[in-house]
Motif scaffolding. Structure first.
Motif, PDB file in Angstrom:
ATOM      1  N   CYS A   1       0.799  -1.230   0.000  1.00 36.62           N
ATOM      2  CA  CYS A   1       0.000   0.000   0.000  1.00 36.62           C
ATOM      3  C   CYS A   1       0.831   1.280   0.000  1.00 36.62           C
TER       4      CYS A   1
ATOM      5  N   HIS B   1       2.449   2.613   2.489  1.00 38.39           N
ATOM      6  CA  HIS B   1       2.547   3.286   3.779  1.00 38.39           C
ATOM      7  C   HIS B   1       3.987   3.193   4.306  1.00 38.39           C
TER       8      HIS B   1
ATOM      9  N   CYS C   1       2.720  -4.244   7.898  1.00 39.42           N
ATOM     10  CA  CYS C   1       2.202  -2.902   7.645  1.00 39.42           C
ATOM     11  C   CYS C   1       1.143  -2.546   8.688  1.00 39.42           C
TER      12      CYS C   1
ATOM     13  N   CYS D   1      -2.368  -1.530   6.184  1.00 40.69           N
ATOM     14  CA  CYS D   1      -3.116  -2.531   5.410  1.00 40.69           C
ATOM     15  C   CYS D   1      -2.922  -3.953   5.932  1.00 40.69           C
TER      16      CYS D   1
ATOM     17  N   HIS E   1      -0.406  -5.905   5.594  1.00 38.46           N
ATOM     18  CA  HIS E   1       0.456  -6.733   4.741  1.00 38.46           C
ATOM     19  C   HIS E   1       1.640  -7.261   5.556  1.00 38.46           C
TER      20      HIS E   1
HETATM   21 ZN   LIG Z   1       0.478  -1.545   3.672  1.00 38.16          ZN
END
Ligand SMILES: [Zn+2]
Length: 398
Positions: free
Chosen positions: A351, A353, A367, A370, A372
């Protein structure tokens, strides 16, 4: 293209003795030429130049036919030029307003290379081409020394050097006009992250080299160095400990090179475009001081793993690896792109970020936006690949 080859020599006992003597005589010459320059300067304020020393070499050789006269005139000139270079560097630093150390006399352990500046002049690469299976190099005053030529030599041999590393001898060829050997197109691009647990991790998730064997050597080396520190100066035990440290240093170097060659080869065979970190930037950003966590360990900023001897070895390892990779990439017609690695380890590859909290441990990326989850090095490698492809795109549009 220019490239160099380094091969292990297989000297007989007689060769080894001659090589040692040859090296020692070149060292003596170096030190005598240095002494000459020093006294001329101290007593008369005169600077002696390379040309004068080189002219004097003729007389030295004529008077010492069984000594200095045995070796190649050209390799001796190369040694005098080496001293000249040391003096030029010294004067350049003086001129720049610094106070450099005067060029030093070379002790036995500080002089390990002889160079013959031209193939065919006091030396001959592949001196017995009719031999069915072995390769030899002829060195004036030494003889035909067998070479462990583990790969073919391409291009034109320009200079030949012999180097002593511990108890081993190597021949180093510098070749010109080495033809490129393009590899078939694969249609694939890859990003690579240089790391500690693994030297190289690709954006496809492959750790390419496991430097554990390197870490084992590093531990052994550290132990040998501590051991050496306890030995009394001038003792036999100390001499043995010094030899052991030198041998382990050489082992670390060989293992590092071997791992780097294998990893680099796998990359150029598998990918057309390879994106890596710009090491000049990496070394600046990664040199963060480790933070003690108060329990004798370190916070997961990699400080522990990336400090001290291990750190030094890995540091050098990255530079060596990228040098080898760039040579192989050029030879194979592959594209190598270096990108600024800033934020690649803390940015989410899904994403985008970017936060340092994303990096939970040295190995795990999670993350905070999101969710991840990925291996931290693989996540970084994907970001590196993306940055490289963007750079390439921009260069094409311009
Ligand atoms: Zn992310």
């Amino acid at each position: 293209m220019r490239r160099s080859y380094k091969f292990l020599l297989r000297p007989t006992v007689r060769h080894a003795i001659a090589l040692t003597t040859c090296l020692d005589d070149h060292r003596t010459l170096y030190n005598a030429a240095l002494e000459h320059r020093r006294t001329a300067y101290a007593k008369a304020g005169v600077s002696v130049r390379y040309g004068e020393q080189s002219a004097e070499l003729k007389y030295i050789r004529a008077e010492d036919t069984d000594g200095q006269g045995r070796w190649s005139f050209s390799s001796q000139q190369a040694t005098l030029r080496r001293l000249d270079k040391a003096f030029q560097a010294f004067f350049a630093r003086v001129k720049a307003g610094r106070t450099p150390g005067f060029p030093r006399f070379k002790g036995k352990d500080r002089f390990d290379t002889i160079e013959w500046p031209r193939d065919g002049d006091g030396c001959r690469w592949d001196s017995q081409p009719e031999h069915p299976s072995a390769t030899y190099v002829r060195l004036q005053g030494v003889g035909h020394v067998r070479v462990h030529r583990h790969r073919p030599v391409r291009g034109t041999v320009k200079t030949i050097s012999v180097k002593r590393e511990g108890s081993r001898w190597y021949v180093i060829l510098s070749c010109d006009d080495v033809p490129a050997e393009p590899l078939p197109v694969t249609g694939k691009a890859v990003g690579i992250d240089l790391g500690v647990a693994s030297l190289v991790t690709t954006s496809d998730g492959d750790p390419l080299d496991n430097p554990r064997h390197l870490a084992v050597s590093a531990d052994r080396l550290a132990r040998a160095q501590r051991d050496l520190a306890r030995k009394k100066r001038g003792s036999t035990r100390r001499r043995k400990a010094v030899a052991r440290v030198a041998a382990l240093h050489a082992q670390v170097r060989r293992r590092r090179l071997d791992g780097a060659h294998k990893a680099a080869l796998a990359l150029v065979v598998g990918y057309d475009v390879i994106v890596c970190e710009d090491l000049r930037v990496t070394n600046m950003t990664r040199r963060a001081a480790p933070k003690p966590d108060g329990e004798g360990g370190y916070l997961p900023n990699g400080g522990a793993a990336k400090s001290g001897l291990n750190r030094g070895i890995l540091d050098a390892g990255w530079g060596v690896f990228l040098t080898i990779l760039s040579h192989k990439a050029e030879s194979a017609g592959r594209e190598l792109i270096a990108v600024n690695p800033a934020h690649t380890s803390r940015t989410c590859s899904r994403c985008g970020h970017c936060a340092k909290e994303n990096r939970r441990t040295q190995a795990e990326f999670a993350c905070t936006v999101c969710g991840h989850i990925a291996h931290a090095d693989v996540n970084a490698a994907i970001n590196i690949l993306r940055a490289g492809l963007a750079l390439r795109e921009a260069a094409r549009a311009a």
